[in-house]
Design a protein around this motif. Structure first.
Motif, PDB file in Angstrom:
ATOM      1  N   SER A 190      -4.765  -4.600  -1.236  1.00 43.29           N
ATOM      2  CA  SER A 190      -4.326  -4.124   0.212  1.00 43.29           C
ATOM      3  C   SER A 190      -4.951  -3.089   0.829  1.00 43.29           C
ATOM      4  CB  SER A 190      -2.781  -3.429  -0.137  1.00 43.29           C
ATOM      5  OG  SER A 190      -2.613  -2.062  -0.683  1.00 43.29           O
ATOM      6  N   ARG A 191      -5.650  -2.236   0.057  1.00 45.61           N
ATOM      7  CA  ARG A 191      -6.683  -1.209   0.659  1.00 45.61           C
ATOM      8  C   ARG A 191      -7.849  -1.777   1.156  1.00 45.61           C
ATOM      9  NH1 ARG A 191      -3.985   2.480   1.685  1.00 45.61           N
ATOM     10  NH2 ARG A 191      -5.680   4.202   1.390  1.00 45.61           N
ATOM     11  N   LEU A 192      -8.530  -2.938   0.637  1.00 45.75           N
ATOM     12  CA  LEU A 192      -9.460  -3.852   1.237  1.00 45.75           C
ATOM     13  C   LEU A 192      -8.782  -4.653   2.697  1.00 45.75           C
ATOM     14  CD1 LEU A 192     -10.920  -5.450  -1.720  1.00 45.75           C
ATOM     15  CD2 LEU A 192     -11.767  -3.477  -0.325  1.00 45.75           C
ATOM     16  N   TYR A 193      -7.641  -5.151   2.619  1.00 39.93           N
ATOM     17  CA  TYR A 193      -7.233  -5.985   3.462  1.00 39.93           C
ATOM     18  C   TYR A 193      -6.750  -5.055   4.772  1.00 39.93           C
ATOM     19  CZ  TYR A 193      -3.584  -8.950   6.031  1.00 39.93           C
ATOM     20  OH  TYR A 193      -2.896  -9.703   6.803  1.00 39.93           O
ATOM     21  N   LEU A 194      -6.506  -3.754   4.529  1.00 38.38           N
ATOM     22  CA  LEU A 194      -6.169  -2.892   5.493  1.00 38.38           C
ATOM     23  C   LEU A 194      -7.328  -2.100   5.989  1.00 38.38           C
ATOM     24  CD1 LEU A 194      -2.877  -1.628   4.107  1.00 38.38           C
ATOM     25  CD2 LEU A 194      -2.916  -2.888   5.929  1.00 38.38           C
ATOM     26  N   TYR A 195      -8.392  -2.742   5.540  1.00 38.84           N
ATOM     27  CA  TYR A 195      -9.841  -1.909   6.113  1.00 38.84           C
ATOM     28  C   TYR A 195      -9.935  -0.462   5.896  1.00 38.84           C
ATOM     29  CZ  TYR A 195     -13.967  -3.450   8.595  1.00 38.84           C
ATOM     30  OH  TYR A 195     -15.244  -4.012   8.792  1.00 38.84           O
ATOM     31  N   VAL A 196      -9.334   0.153   4.775  1.00 39.95           N
ATOM     32  CA  VAL A 196      -9.363   1.444   4.523  1.00 39.95           C
ATOM     33  C   VAL A 196     -10.371   1.824   3.352  1.00 39.95           C
ATOM     34  CG1 VAL A 196      -7.195   2.162   5.583  1.00 39.95           C
ATOM     35  CG2 VAL A 196      -7.176   1.578   3.251  1.00 39.95           C
ATOM     36  N   THR A 207       0.654  -1.127   0.055  1.00 42.00           N
ATOM     37  CA  THR A 207       0.044  -0.188   0.131  1.00 42.00           C
ATOM     38  C   THR A 207       0.791   1.248  -0.066  1.00 42.00           C
ATOM     39  OG1 THR A 207      -2.055   0.705   0.701  1.00 42.00           O
ATOM     40  CG2 THR A 207      -0.577   0.645   2.372  1.00 42.00           C
ATOM     41  N   LYS A 208       1.871   1.192   0.609  1.00 49.21           N
ATOM     42  CA  LYS A 208       3.065   2.240   0.722  1.00 49.21           C
ATOM     43  C   LYS A 208       3.352   2.789  -0.792  1.00 49.21           C
ATOM     44  CE  LYS A 208       4.471   2.384   5.290  1.00 49.21           C
ATOM     45  NZ  LYS A 208       5.347   1.751   6.463  1.00 49.21           N
ATOM     46  N   LEU A 209       3.449   1.727  -1.703  1.00 53.79           N
ATOM     47  CA  LEU A 209       4.116   1.969  -3.051  1.00 53.79           C
ATOM     48  C   LEU A 209       3.037   2.726  -3.594  1.00 53.79           C
ATOM     49  CD1 LEU A 209       5.115  -1.585  -4.068  1.00 53.79           C
ATOM     50  CD2 LEU A 209       6.634   0.410  -3.500  1.00 53.79           C
ATOM     51  N   GLN A 257      -8.378  -2.550  14.208  1.00 53.26           N
ATOM     52  CA  GLN A 257      -7.004  -1.854  14.503  1.00 53.26           C
ATOM     53  C   GLN A 257      -6.185  -1.832  13.382  1.00 53.26           C
ATOM     54  OE1 GLN A 257      -6.266  -1.541  17.505  1.00 53.26           O
ATOM     55  NE2 GLN A 257      -3.959  -0.602  17.223  1.00 53.26           N
ATOM     56  N   LEU A 258      -6.196  -0.401  12.873  1.00 56.48           N
ATOM     57  CA  LEU A 258      -5.511  -0.127  11.549  1.00 56.48           C
ATOM     58  C   LEU A 258      -3.898  -0.326  11.526  1.00 56.48           C
ATOM     59  CD1 LEU A 258      -7.200   3.365  10.612  1.00 56.48           C
ATOM     60  CD2 LEU A 258      -7.533   0.752   9.615  1.00 56.48           C
ATOM     61  N   LEU A 259      -3.493  -0.621  10.449  1.00 59.37           N
ATOM     62  CA  LEU A 259      -1.973  -0.997  10.356  1.00 59.37           C
ATOM     63  C   LEU A 259      -1.508   0.070   9.792  1.00 59.37           C
ATOM     64  CD1 LEU A 259      -2.270  -4.672   9.249  1.00 59.37           C
ATOM     65  CD2 LEU A 259      -1.854  -3.957  11.707  1.00 59.37           C
ATOM     66  N   VAL A 260      -2.239   1.007   9.231  1.00 55.97           N
ATOM     67  CA  VAL A 260      -1.436   2.021   8.548  1.00 55.97           C
ATOM     68  C   VAL A 260      -2.031   3.335   9.054  1.00 55.97           C
ATOM     69  CG1 VAL A 260      -1.097   0.842   6.236  1.00 55.97           C
ATOM     70  CG2 VAL A 260      -3.495   2.045   6.862  1.00 55.97           C
ATOM     71  N   ALA A 261      -1.355   4.597   8.621  1.00 50.62           N
ATOM     72  CA  ALA A 261      -1.899   5.909   9.326  1.00 50.62           C
ATOM     73  C   ALA A 261      -3.244   6.188   8.746  1.00 50.62           C
ATOM     74  CB  ALA A 261      -1.013   6.822   8.753  1.00 50.62           C
ATOM     75  N   ARG A 262      -4.075   6.439   9.879  1.00 50.00           N
ATOM     76  CA  ARG A 262      -5.504   6.800   9.322  1.00 50.00           C
ATOM     77  C   ARG A 262      -5.767   7.877   8.066  1.00 50.00           C
ATOM     78  NH1 ARG A 262      -9.952   6.143  12.999  1.00 50.00           N
ATOM     79  NH2 ARG A 262     -11.691   7.618  12.732  1.00 50.00           N
ATOM     80  N   PRO A 263      -6.254   7.330   7.114  1.00 48.47           N
ATOM     81  CA  PRO A 263      -6.591   8.521   6.023  1.00 48.47           C
ATOM     82  C   PRO A 263      -7.526   9.383   6.571  1.00 48.47           C
ATOM     83  CG  PRO A 263      -6.703   6.180   5.259  1.00 48.47           C
ATOM     84  CD  PRO A 263      -6.561   6.055   6.616  1.00 48.47           C
TER      85      PRO A 263
END
Length: 175
Positions: free
Chosen positions: A134-140, A25-27, A86-92
């Protein structure tokens, strides 16, 4: 229904996949991978036309996705609906629809395809699919955010291609 799909994907989570999905997702953050590719394509005379198509397409994507659609639709993100995640990335902090990561990724893959870059568009498409997932996986994002991103990206790529073909091709880019 979309929350159930996201919750089903959450059952796939493992520490290794968590790490992989965060990297993937960072890519797509700020379209950086696609911007770097565009710069490289623009620098090389042989791929300059493709670089112009990609640049135009990504500009159209930013306007359509982030400038118009996100603000027009104003959809809240799934983690705001299901607060137990629980988010694994910064909250958009922007709106959810369409997925900007997905839109930029599919813009790039489709622009490469339309430009006739047979060796580049397939790996770009694989990366685009991985970024979208990845955006689905990360729940964003919701699944329809991803679908909206794919459609937006394809439209942006087509517009970028047509603009280059109709206007900039008159400059006769040397290949």
């Amino acid at each position: 229904m979309e929350i159930s799909i996201l919750n089903t994907i959450q059952h796939m989570r493992t520490p290794i996949l968590d790490t992989i999905m965060c990297v993937i997702t960072k890519l797509g953050n700020a379209g950086i991978i696609w911007i770097l590719l565009t710069v490289i394509l623009l620098i090389l005379p042989k791929t300059r036309r493709t670089g112009v198509i990609l640049m135009l397409a990504l500009c159209v994507d930013v306007v359509l996705c982030n400038g118009i659609l996100k603000n027009l639709v104003g959809r809240i993100r799934p983690f705001d609906v299901n607060t137990s995640i629980q988010l694994l990335v910064a909250r958009p902090h922007d709106y959810s629809f369409p997925s900007g990561h997905t839109a930029a990724s599919f813009t790039a893959a489709m622009a490469l395809y339309l430009a006739g870059e047979n060796k580049m568009w397939k790996p770009a498409l694989v990366l685009a699919v991985l970024i979208a997932f990845s955006r689905l996986y990360l729940y964003v994002h919701y699944p329809t955010d991803i679908l909206g991103g794919i459609i937006t990206g394809c439209i942006a790529a087509y517009i970028g291609y047509r603009v280059e073909e109709g206007v900039f091709s008159r400059l006769k880019w040397k290949q």
